[in-house]
Design a protein around this motif. Structure first.
Motif, mmCIF file in Angstrom:
data_model
loop_
_atom_site.group_PDB
_atom_site.id
_atom_site.type_symbol
_atom_site.label_atom_id
_atom_site.label_comp_id
_atom_site.label_asym_id
_atom_site.label_seq_id
_atom_site.Cartn_x
_atom_site.Cartn_y
_atom_site.Cartn_z
ATOM 1 N N HIS A 1 0.848 -1.195 0.000
ATOM 2 C CA HIS A 1 0.000 0.000 0.000
ATOM 3 C C HIS A 1 0.882 1.242 0.000
ATOM 4 O O HIS A 1 1.923 1.287 0.657
ATOM 5 C CB HIS A 1 -0.893 0.055 1.248
ATOM 6 C CG HIS A 1 -1.982 -0.961 1.258
ATOM 7 N ND1 HIS A 1 -3.297 -0.664 0.940
ATOM 8 C CD2 HIS A 1 -1.961 -2.292 1.557
ATOM 9 C CE1 HIS A 1 -4.042 -1.767 1.050
ATOM 10 N NE2 HIS A 1 -3.252 -2.763 1.427
ATOM 11 N N LYS A 2 0.426 2.258 -0.743
ATOM 12 C CA LYS A 2 1.112 3.551 -0.730
ATOM 13 C C LYS A 2 0.122 4.646 -1.085
ATOM 14 O O LYS A 2 -0.640 4.526 -2.048
ATOM 15 C CB LYS A 2 2.263 3.558 -1.746
ATOM 16 C CG LYS A 2 3.096 4.830 -1.730
ATOM 17 C CD LYS A 2 3.882 4.984 -0.438
ATOM 18 C CE LYS A 2 4.745 6.244 -0.438
ATOM 19 N NZ LYS A 2 5.522 6.380 0.829
ATOM 20 N N ALA A 3 0.149 5.728 -0.285
ATOM 21 C CA ALA A 3 -0.733 6.865 -0.532
ATOM 22 C C ALA A 3 0.081 8.146 -0.485
ATOM 23 O O ALA A 3 1.075 8.250 0.244
ATOM 24 C CB ALA A 3 -1.852 6.916 0.506
ATOM 25 N N ASN B 1 -4.280 10.284 -1.263
ATOM 26 C CA ASN B 1 -4.639 9.577 -2.494
ATOM 27 C C ASN B 1 -3.947 8.218 -2.507
ATOM 28 O O ASN B 1 -2.722 8.144 -2.610
ATOM 29 C CB ASN B 1 -4.214 10.396 -3.713
ATOM 30 C CG ASN B 1 -4.505 9.671 -5.017
ATOM 31 O OD1 ASN B 1 -5.494 8.951 -5.133
ATOM 32 N ND2 ASN B 1 -3.642 9.856 -5.994
ATOM 33 N N GLU B 2 -4.726 7.146 -2.425
ATOM 34 C CA GLU B 2 -4.158 5.794 -2.360
ATOM 35 C C GLU B 2 -3.744 5.361 -3.765
ATOM 36 O O GLU B 2 -4.580 5.138 -4.638
ATOM 37 C CB GLU B 2 -5.169 4.813 -1.775
ATOM 38 C CG GLU B 2 -4.532 3.490 -1.383
ATOM 39 C CD GLU B 2 -5.494 2.571 -0.644
ATOM 40 O OE1 GLU B 2 -5.003 1.617 -0.010
ATOM 41 O OE2 GLU B 2 -6.712 2.800 -0.708
ATOM 42 N N LYS C 1 -2.988 -0.321 -3.767
ATOM 43 C CA LYS C 1 -4.082 -0.793 -2.918
ATOM 44 C C LYS C 1 -3.959 -2.295 -2.649
ATOM 45 O O LYS C 1 -4.771 -3.093 -3.102
ATOM 46 C CB LYS C 1 -5.427 -0.486 -3.586
ATOM 47 C CG LYS C 1 -5.599 0.994 -3.943
ATOM 48 C CD LYS C 1 -6.861 1.239 -4.753
ATOM 49 C CE LYS C 1 -6.994 2.708 -5.158
ATOM 50 N NZ LYS C 1 -8.201 2.955 -5.998
ATOM 51 N N ASP D 1 3.648 2.257 2.848
ATOM 52 C CA ASP D 1 2.812 2.532 4.007
ATOM 53 C C ASP D 1 2.432 1.238 4.723
ATOM 54 O O ASP D 1 2.230 1.218 5.936
ATOM 55 C CB ASP D 1 1.536 3.267 3.581
ATOM 56 C CG ASP D 1 1.828 4.636 3.001
ATOM 57 O OD1 ASP D 1 2.870 5.233 3.356
ATOM 58 O OD2 ASP D 1 1.024 5.120 2.181
#
Length: 266
Positions: free
Chosen positions: A27-29, A33-34, A37, A73
């Motif tokens: 996951h990274k935002a 804003n993601e 997912k 994340d």
């Protein structure tokens, strides 16, 4: 004792049980804003995986996280089964330790990032002297050998301004290869090139595939994906939509999103 029959990729490389590089639940935002997912992705030794998808789908972000250029994340990144980028307690590693781990994952960026005041050979040698503390003489010898591998032995003493875009890109590939990484990541390696220069870079990429280099290639070049990849993946909206062998992916896509994407790129 029974021995299992070895398995090989279509490019002839031996497939092992443990992936060379793997991400789990990534996951990274950015600013809420993601972008990624929960991505699950792996490449085995000797495999070439081509990653297609529209701009902004998360492809480049996934590569940057795999290359340890920024932290995830959530999720894990494993190199030959060992988690990288974080300590045993899950905290980020100090920069010095991250730098050591980055040697194992080579990355070629959209922009060439060559030093304009250095020759092609010195640009490649710098990776060895700065990262691995190789002596200048040995580094230059290895740099010349690597430039020969990418077809630039006659351009070793040229500065970037004296090279075409395709030649500069091949110098960038040589600079990454000279560190002998376990896997190579390519981010839109031909997007900055004029169409007539794309072919010479693709030729180098295809030779690397035939040589058994483990590669993840974000690309818009359908011909490269079909000819050189063992598996093709469609990325969209921060998730993997579909992945399959090239013939199946291009000739018999299963997902409507894949069909729509291919109708545009074809």
């Amino acid at each position: 004792m029974n021995q299992s029959t070895p398995t090989y990729t279509p490019t002839g490389a031996l497939v092992t049980d443990v992936p060379t590089l793997e991400v789990r639940n990534l996951h990274k935002a950015y600013h809420g804003n993601e972008v990624l997912k929960g991505v699950e992705f792996k490449v085995r030794q000797g495999q070439v995986k081509a990653v297609l998808g529209p701009s902004g789908s998360g492809k480049s972000t996934m590569l940057r996280l795999m290359a340890l250029l920024e932290p995830a994340d959530q999720g894990e990144i494993l190199l030959e089964g060992d988690r990288i980028g974080v300590a045993a307690n899950g905290r980020a590693l100090p920069e010095a330790q991250l730098a050591v781990q980055r040697r194992e994952v080579g990355m070629v960026f959209q922009k060439f990032n060559l030093f304009p005041h250095l020759t092609a050979a010195k640009n490649v040698a710098l990776a060895l002297t700065a990262v691995k503390k190789v002596s200048r003489g040995d580094a230059l010898e290895q740099a010349h050998a690597m430039l020969d591998r990418v077809g630039l032995s006659d351009r070793a003493d040229h500065h970037p301004s004296q090279l075409s875009g395709g030649q500069q890109q091949r110098v960038a590939i040589a600079r990454a290869l000279v560190l002998a990484p376990k896997v190579m990541l390519f981010d839109e390696r031909t997007s900055a090139l004029d169409p007539e220069l794309v072919g010479e870079v693709l030729e180098v990429m295809e030779q690397l595939a035939r040589d058994g280099m483990t590669m993840i290639v974000v690309t818009h070049e359908v011909r490269f994906a079909r000819r050189a990849a063992d598996e093709v993946t469609l990325f969209d909206g921060g998730v993997i939509v579909e992945q399959a062998a090239p013939d199946e992916f291009f000739d018999n896509p299963q997902h409507e999103r894949t069909k729509k994407f291919l109708s545009h790129v074809h």
